[in-house]
Design a protein around this motif. Structure first.
Motif, PDB file in Angstrom:
ATOM      1  N   ALA A 131       0.803  -1.225   0.000  1.00 55.38           N
ATOM      2  CA  ALA A 131       0.000   0.000   0.000  1.00 55.38           C
ATOM      3  C   ALA A 131       0.837   1.276   0.000  1.00 55.38           C
ATOM      4  CB  ALA A 131      -0.905   0.006   1.237  1.00 55.38           C
ATOM      5  N   ALA A 132       2.100   1.173   0.380  1.00 53.63           N
ATOM      6  CA  ALA A 132       2.877   2.370   0.736  1.00 53.63           C
ATOM      7  C   ALA A 132       3.095   3.317  -0.432  1.00 53.63           C
ATOM      8  CB  ALA A 132       4.222   1.961   1.325  1.00 53.63           C
ATOM      9  N   ALA A 133       2.959   4.604  -0.140  1.00 47.58           N
ATOM     10  CA  ALA A 133       3.213   5.641  -1.133  1.00 47.58           C
ATOM     11  C   ALA A 133       4.691   6.054  -1.148  1.00 47.58           C
ATOM     12  CB  ALA A 133       2.343   6.857  -0.832  1.00 47.58           C
ATOM     13  N   GLY A 134       5.390   5.844  -0.071  1.00 48.43           N
ATOM     14  CA  GLY A 134       6.787   6.282   0.045  1.00 48.43           C
ATOM     15  C   GLY A 134       7.630   5.204   0.693  1.00 48.43           C
ATOM     16  N   PRO A 135       8.885   5.517   0.966  1.00 46.34           N
ATOM     17  CA  PRO A 135       9.776   4.517   1.565  1.00 46.34           C
ATOM     18  C   PRO A 135       9.321   4.067   2.948  1.00 46.34           C
ATOM     19  CG  PRO A 135      10.896   6.650   1.316  1.00 46.34           C
ATOM     20  CD  PRO A 135       9.561   6.783   0.677  1.00 46.34           C
ATOM     21  N   LEU A 136       9.609   2.796   3.239  1.00 43.55           N
ATOM     22  CA  LEU A 136       9.285   2.206   4.538  1.00 43.55           C
ATOM     23  C   LEU A 136      10.571   1.782   5.229  1.00 43.55           C
ATOM     24  CD1 LEU A 136       6.431  -0.242   3.433  1.00 43.55           C
ATOM     25  CD2 LEU A 136       6.147   1.947   4.633  1.00 43.55           C
ATOM     26  N   TRP A 137      10.622   1.999   6.512  1.00 42.04           N
ATOM     27  CA  TRP A 137      11.665   1.426   7.357  1.00 42.04           C
ATOM     28  C   TRP A 137      10.953   0.539   8.378  1.00 42.04           C
ATOM     29  CZ3 TRP A 137      15.109   6.202   9.119  1.00 42.04           C
ATOM     30  CH2 TRP A 137      15.651   6.825   7.981  1.00 42.04           C
ATOM     31  N   LEU A 138      11.666  -0.443   8.918  1.00 42.62           N
ATOM     32  CA  LEU A 138      11.072  -1.300   9.957  1.00 42.62           C
ATOM     33  C   LEU A 138      11.785  -1.101  11.286  1.00 42.62           C
ATOM     34  CD1 LEU A 138       9.118  -3.536  10.909  1.00 42.62           C
ATOM     35  CD2 LEU A 138      10.908  -5.192  10.308  1.00 42.62           C
ATOM     36  N   GLN A 139      11.002  -0.829  12.318  1.00 41.62           N
ATOM     37  CA  GLN A 139      11.545  -0.702  13.680  1.00 41.62           C
ATOM     38  C   GLN A 139      11.574  -2.061  14.354  1.00 41.62           C
ATOM     39  OE1 GLN A 139       9.091  -0.704  16.587  1.00 41.62           O
ATOM     40  NE2 GLN A 139      10.832  -0.842  17.985  1.00 41.62           N
ATOM     41  N   LEU A 140      12.613  -2.318  15.130  1.00 41.62           N
ATOM     42  CA  LEU A 140      12.771  -3.596  15.831  1.00 41.62           C
ATOM     43  C   LEU A 140      12.920  -3.381  17.323  1.00 41.62           C
ATOM     44  CD1 LEU A 140      15.521  -5.071  13.469  1.00 41.62           C
ATOM     45  CD2 LEU A 140      13.080  -5.680  13.466  1.00 41.62           C
ATOM     46  N   GLY A 163      13.780 -13.044  11.998  1.00 40.21           N
ATOM     47  CA  GLY A 163      12.666 -13.264  11.067  1.00 40.21           C
ATOM     48  C   GLY A 163      12.119 -11.947  10.527  1.00 40.21           C
ATOM     49  N   LEU A 164      12.017 -10.944  11.401  1.00 43.22           N
ATOM     50  CA  LEU A 164      11.536  -9.633  10.949  1.00 43.22           C
ATOM     51  C   LEU A 164      12.511  -9.019   9.945  1.00 43.22           C
ATOM     52  CD1 LEU A 164      10.216  -8.209  14.358  1.00 43.22           C
ATOM     53  CD2 LEU A 164       8.828  -8.662  12.313  1.00 43.22           C
ATOM     54  N   VAL A 165      13.796  -9.192  10.201  1.00 43.62           N
ATOM     55  CA  VAL A 165      14.806  -8.635   9.284  1.00 43.62           C
ATOM     56  C   VAL A 165      14.650  -9.258   7.896  1.00 43.62           C
ATOM     57  CG1 VAL A 165      17.290  -8.493   8.799  1.00 43.62           C
ATOM     58  CG2 VAL A 165      16.439  -8.094  11.134  1.00 43.62           C
ATOM     59  N   ARG A 166      14.522 -10.588   7.872  1.00 43.50           N
ATOM     60  CA  ARG A 166      14.389 -11.276   6.570  1.00 43.50           C
ATOM     61  C   ARG A 166      13.149 -10.786   5.824  1.00 43.50           C
ATOM     62  NH1 ARG A 166      18.781 -13.142   8.140  1.00 43.50           N
ATOM     63  NH2 ARG A 166      19.244 -11.138   7.177  1.00 43.50           N
ATOM     64  N   ARG A 167      12.035 -10.672   6.556  1.00 42.02           N
ATOM     65  CA  ARG A 167      10.789 -10.245   5.894  1.00 42.02           C
ATOM     66  C   ARG A 167      10.878  -8.800   5.425  1.00 42.02           C
ATOM     67  NH1 ARG A 167       6.005 -11.630   9.713  1.00 42.02           N
ATOM     68  NH2 ARG A 167       4.851 -10.373   8.206  1.00 42.02           N
ATOM     69  N   ALA A 168      11.509  -7.948   6.190  1.00 40.78           N
ATOM     70  CA  ALA A 168      11.647  -6.539   5.777  1.00 40.78           C
ATOM     71  C   ALA A 168      12.473  -6.461   4.494  1.00 40.78           C
ATOM     72  CB  ALA A 168      12.305  -5.733   6.893  1.00 40.78           C
ATOM     73  N   ARG A 212      13.587  -0.252   3.401  1.00 40.83           N
ATOM     74  CA  ARG A 212      14.873   0.339   3.033  1.00 40.83           C
ATOM     75  C   ARG A 212      15.843   0.516   4.187  1.00 40.83           C
ATOM     76  NH1 ARG A 212      14.713   3.047  -1.978  1.00 40.83           N
ATOM     77  NH2 ARG A 212      12.678   2.760  -2.973  1.00 40.83           N
ATOM     78  N   ALA A 213      15.359   0.375   5.409  1.00 42.55           N
ATOM     79  CA  ALA A 213      16.244   0.507   6.568  1.00 42.55           C
ATOM     80  C   ALA A 213      15.589  -0.148   7.765  1.00 42.55           C
ATOM     81  CB  ALA A 213      16.538   1.981   6.868  1.00 42.55           C
ATOM     82  N   LEU A 214      16.415  -0.438   8.772  1.00 41.33           N
ATOM     83  CA  LEU A 214      15.931  -0.962  10.049  1.00 41.33           C
ATOM     84  C   LEU A 214      16.227   0.075  11.125  1.00 41.33           C
ATOM     85  CD1 LEU A 214      17.422  -4.551   9.657  1.00 41.33           C
ATOM     86  CD2 LEU A 214      15.040  -3.843   9.253  1.00 41.33           C
ATOM     87  N   VAL A 215      15.378   0.099  12.120  1.00 45.34           N
ATOM     88  CA  VAL A 215      15.538   1.047  13.229  1.00 45.34           C
ATOM     89  C   VAL A 215      15.482   0.246  14.512  1.00 45.34           C
ATOM     90  CG1 VAL A 215      14.497   3.011  14.415  1.00 45.34           C
ATOM     91  CG2 VAL A 215      14.411   2.895  11.911  1.00 45.34           C
ATOM     92  N   LEU A 216      16.603   0.145  15.210  1.00 47.45           N
ATOM     93  CA  LEU A 216      16.624  -0.615  16.462  1.00 47.45           C
ATOM     94  C   LEU A 216      16.355   0.347  17.615  1.00 47.45           C
ATOM     95  CD1 LEU A 216      17.152  -3.283  17.973  1.00 47.45           C
ATOM     96  CD2 LEU A 216      19.559  -2.577  18.134  1.00 47.45           C
ATOM     97  N   THR A 217      15.258   0.110  18.317  1.00 48.17           N
ATOM     98  CA  THR A 217      14.900   0.966  19.454  1.00 48.17           C
ATOM     99  C   THR A 217      15.666   0.502  20.679  1.00 48.17           C
ATOM    100  OG1 THR A 217      12.742   1.436  18.516  1.00 48.17           O
ATOM    101  CG2 THR A 217      12.978   1.774  20.883  1.00 48.17           C
ATOM    102  N   VAL A 218      16.456   1.416  21.259  1.00 48.41           N
ATOM    103  CA  VAL A 218      17.350   1.033  22.361  1.00 48.41           C
ATOM    104  C   VAL A 218      16.970   1.676  23.692  1.00 48.41           C
ATOM    105  CG1 VAL A 218      19.288   0.555  20.820  1.00 48.41           C
ATOM    106  CG2 VAL A 218      19.010   2.863  21.744  1.00 48.41           C
ATOM    107  N   ASP A 219      15.849   2.412  23.704  1.00 55.34           N
ATOM    108  CA  ASP A 219      15.450   3.068  24.960  1.00 55.34           C
ATOM    109  C   ASP A 219      14.435   2.249  25.749  1.00 55.34           C
ATOM    110  OD1 ASP A 219      13.074   3.398  23.558  1.00 55.34           O
ATOM    111  OD2 ASP A 219      13.332   5.560  23.258  1.00 55.34           O
ATOM    112  N   ASN A 274       2.954  -9.218  12.993  1.00 60.37           N
ATOM    113  CA  ASN A 274       4.231  -9.706  12.465  1.00 60.37           C
ATOM    114  C   ASN A 274       5.062 -10.471  13.477  1.00 60.37           C
ATOM    115  OD1 ASN A 274       4.027  -8.377   9.756  1.00 60.37           O
ATOM    116  ND2 ASN A 274       3.734  -6.635  11.132  1.00 60.37           N
ATOM    117  N   VAL A 275       4.503 -10.667  14.673  1.00 65.16           N
ATOM    118  CA  VAL A 275       5.248 -11.337  15.734  1.00 65.16           C
ATOM    119  C   VAL A 275       4.429 -12.553  16.166  1.00 65.16           C
ATOM    120  CG1 VAL A 275       6.268 -11.083  18.031  1.00 65.16           C
ATOM    121  CG2 VAL A 275       6.236  -9.130  16.471  1.00 65.16           C
TER     122      VAL A 275
END
Ligand SMILES: Cc1cc2nc3c(=O)[nH]c(=O)nc-3n(C[C@H](O)[C@H](O)[C@H](O)COP(=O)(O)O)c2cc1C
Ligand SMILES: CCCCC(=O)C(=O)O
Length: 356
Positions: free
Chosen positions: A116-125, A136-141, A147-154, A179-180
């Motif tokens: 559906a996306a109109a623009g670039p997508l990144w996936l947060q992990l 598994g999420l990395v492979r599917r993304a 186009r990028a992954l975002v690892l949340t560290v907080d 997705n989980v």
């Protein structure tokens, strides 16, 4: 309904429409909600120094981020479960957004969102204890063209969300993290008085031992750039880049993690100086107007993300509502660029801000 002209008006309209428990989950912060408030106050304190006698007849809001041209420097932050506010969830948001960071706890599949996306997508992990969930999420993304992954560290654990605890908030049964593995997410649906189901879930399923070596491991798993989200200090920006991160997201999780943490825009200059052009520096937390976007860019942000505002638009009117919120911010940004004598984003630098 009168036309809604500001993000604040979308916020009020969303509040009218949403059940109180869902409103509180989205609106709330942790602890005394000091950081939540500080994110907004910090923007209000940054006064602008407009220049005149500049040809502003052709304002250009476009920018490049990780090699992709964007119409505006404003994307949507990773926010869990968009279906809490609209049945189409992230699919509607993706149609509306110029650029979307999909949450690990999205309520639509990564593939549906990509279609559906109109623009670039990144996936947060998030750093799940069950590392195969991350892998598994990395492979599917990758397969779905993210186009990028975002690892949340907080988020070694979810902060003390008192509004959630008071309501015994849990995720309604019909809304799932699509997705989980359902077993990993099962207890997010269990309501217990005096307890936030997400706090309990995070303690059981997220791995608080996440360190620099794990970041390096993640970067080695993929050719996608990995950004680190939740950085508020020069030290952590340095550490992230030294262990393979392509960039950082300056964020205090919208005031939902460490209460008392610095407002994200107040941490930006320090982090941008540490990154020193080695990669993109994004900012989220409290961006509500086009002038807020300009302030963040003046302090060194490459782009900004909005979290709650996107959900407010989605709650009010689905895809058109989310688009309208982003359009309001873009129109305000264009106005502010013209009126401050900065017709291109490359003209935006610290001289735009008055000394405090
Ligand atoms: C309801 C809600 C859910 C969120 N879920 C996530 C998430 O799944 N992953 C994440 O990294 N950040 C999450 N965040 C934090 C946002 O990415 C972002 O840091 C924050 O919302 C920005 O502040 P703003 O809401 O003031 O724009 C969430 C925030 C909210 C309000
Ligand atoms: C386990 C985290 C749940 C989503 C989230 O990040 C938030 O509510 O802020």
């Amino acid at each position: 309904m009168d036309a809604l002209l500001t993000v604040a008006e979308y916020e009020a309209a969303a509040r009218d429409r949403l059940p109180a428990g869902i409103w509180d989950y989205i609106a709330g912060g942790s602890g005394q909600e000091r950081t939540l408030a500080a994110n907004l106050d910090a923007f209000a304190r940054l006064a602008l120094r407009p220049r005149c006698l500049v040809d502003v007849s052709r304002p250009d809001l476009s920018t490049e981020l990780l090699g992709v041209r964007l119409r505006t420097p404003v994307g949507v932050a990773p926010v869990a479960y968009h279906r809490l506010v609209h049945p189409e969830g992230e699919v509607a948001t993706a149609r509306a957004a110029g650029f979307l960071v999909v949450s690990a706890f999205a309520s639509r599949t990564l593939e549906e969102i990509a279609a559906a996306a109109a623009g670039p997508l990144w996936l947060q992990l998030y750093w799940f204890r069950r590392r195969e969930v991350v892998a598994g999420l990395v492979r599917r993304a990758e397969a779905a063209g993210y186009r990028a992954l975002v690892l949340t560290v907080d988020t070694p654990r979810v902060g003390r969300r008192l509004r959630e605890a008071r309501r015994g908030f849990a995720i309604p049964a019909g809304i799932v993290a699509a997705n989980v593995d359902a077993a990993v997410m099962a207890r997010t649906h269990e309501a217990v008085d005096g307890e936030s189901a997400l706090v309990r879930h995070s303690r059981e399923q997220l791995d608080p031992s996440l360190g620099p070596a794990d970041l390096a491991w993640l970067c080695a798993q993929t050719d996608l750039p990995v950004l680190v989200k939740g950085v508020l200090t020069a030290e952590d920006a340095e550490l992230a880049l030294a262990h393979g991160a392509a960039g950082v997201v300056v964020s205090n999780h919208g005031g939902r993690q460490l209460d008392g943490a610095v407002a994200s825009v107040d941490a930006l200059a320090e982090v941008a100086a540490a990154v020193a052009g080695r990669g993109p520096v994004l900012l989220d937390g409290g961006v509500r107007t086009g002038t807020d976007v300009l302030r963040a860019l003046a302090l060194g942000a490459s782009a900004v993300l909005v979290g709650r505002p996107a959900l407010w638009g989605l709650a009010v009117d689905g895809e058109p509502g989310a688009r309208a919120v982003l359009d309001v911010i873009a129109a305000e940004l264009e106005d502010a660029m013209v009126l401050s004598g900065r017709p291109r984003l490359s003209d935006v630098d610290p001289s735009l801000l008055a000394r405090p």
